[in-house]
Design an enzyme around this catalytic site. Sequence first.
Site, short mmCIF file in Angstrom:
data_model
loop_
_atom_site.label_atom_id
_atom_site.label_comp_id
_atom_site.label_asym_id
_atom_site.label_seq_id
_atom_site.Cartn_x
_atom_site.Cartn_y
_atom_site.Cartn_z
N ASP A 96 -5.65 -59.56 -13.00
CA ASP A 96 -4.86 -59.79 -11.80
C ASP A 96 -5.76 -59.58 -10.58
O ASP A 96 -6.93 -59.24 -10.72
CB ASP A 96 -3.63 -58.89 -11.77
CG ASP A 96 -3.99 -57.41 -11.75
OD1 ASP A 96 -5.18 -57.08 -11.58
OD2 ASP A 96 -3.08 -56.58 -11.90
N ASP A 270 3.27 -61.57 -18.82
CA ASP A 270 2.68 -60.25 -19.09
C ASP A 270 3.64 -59.18 -18.60
O ASP A 270 4.45 -59.42 -17.70
CB ASP A 270 1.35 -60.07 -18.35
CG ASP A 270 1.57 -59.65 -16.90
OD1 ASP A 270 1.42 -58.46 -16.60
OD2 ASP A 270 1.96 -60.50 -16.08
#
EC number: 2.4.2.29
Length: 380
Positions: A96, A270
């Site tokens: 991320d 996720d």
Amino acid sequence: MSDSPIKYRLIKKEKHTGARLGEIITPHGTFPTPMFMPVGTQATVKTQSPEELKEMGSGIILSNTYHLWLRPGDELIARAGGLHKFMNWDQPILTDSGGFQVYSLADSRNITEEGVTFKNHLNGSKMFLSPEKAISIQNNLGSDIMMSFDECPQFYQPYDYVKKSIERTSRWAERGLKAHRRPHDQGLFGIVQGAGFEDLRRQSAHDLVSMDFSGYSIGGLAVGETHEEMNAVLDFTTQLLPENKPRYLMGVGAPDSLIDGVIRGVDMFDCVLPTRIARNGTCMTSQGRLVVKNAQFAEDFTPLDPECDCYTCNNYTRAYLRHLLKADETFGIRLTSYHNLYFLLNLMKQVRQAIMDDNLLEFREYFVEKYGYNKSGRNF
């Protein structure tokens, strides 16, 4: 980014929904989609070894840029040969951007056009994260799929605030693309924001699609809105994204949300949910949620989930798991975490089969009924 190192191959569309069966090709291998990605915040999926993750069918894992930047440091990981080598994982990794972690430190951050100033949660020191820095850290980590630096506005923020926010996120995305040092071996995704406003999601998607990213993430969901609101946003957002690129819904891991995301055309998900709840003894089973720490399981010598064929369910009983957790034994957390991750990865395998068989809506109805969503209201 036409020579992107990340390629999406569509295998089949489900006849009755927007669901897609496909695969994503990366420099570290190919994985089938739709796929759930276990989260390895600190370069490890809590209590699980890389071998166990492969065994349970995890085709890709996620790591957190913010946490690895602070500790042990992205430059150290680069010197180790990159994140794959550092953590002994030879399959795809997604990182991320650090944006969500900074967003969650709401009390101590200050957002400007340049980037975000915030307090380091480990020692309180002042830190600065910009689009360029977020890309530089991820280039050092060497993940297969990177995220653009974005702001994640709260779902119920006023319209004017969200409009300014998505416009800044688009400018940040452009800056990140320019700063990307490794476009030939690391794919970069743009993150569509816009809270619950359809026109702002449309504007955000239009801006990002024009920049030709390797794939597109849908951000700003699973942050407090209702399940129905999330589905409504997905209904119009996935249609704004290119058919030939992966679509990733960030931070979603409840079983019904995974199925509903797939129905609306999402490929990747996720969430820390499976490992986080496992540490409290909460397990996802074919019959719904089960808190194995509860007294009723003290003398229950049956498997955690009789319909599951994971390592935990094949070898250990509810009574033993309860004993381990009550005694604060790490092995108990390892076993419940393994099961929960396996459960979601196996759910996605069943979803992929349902797309192949064109019966995803029937599968959803069957799963939701069996899991108990209809009986007790929505509960992961």
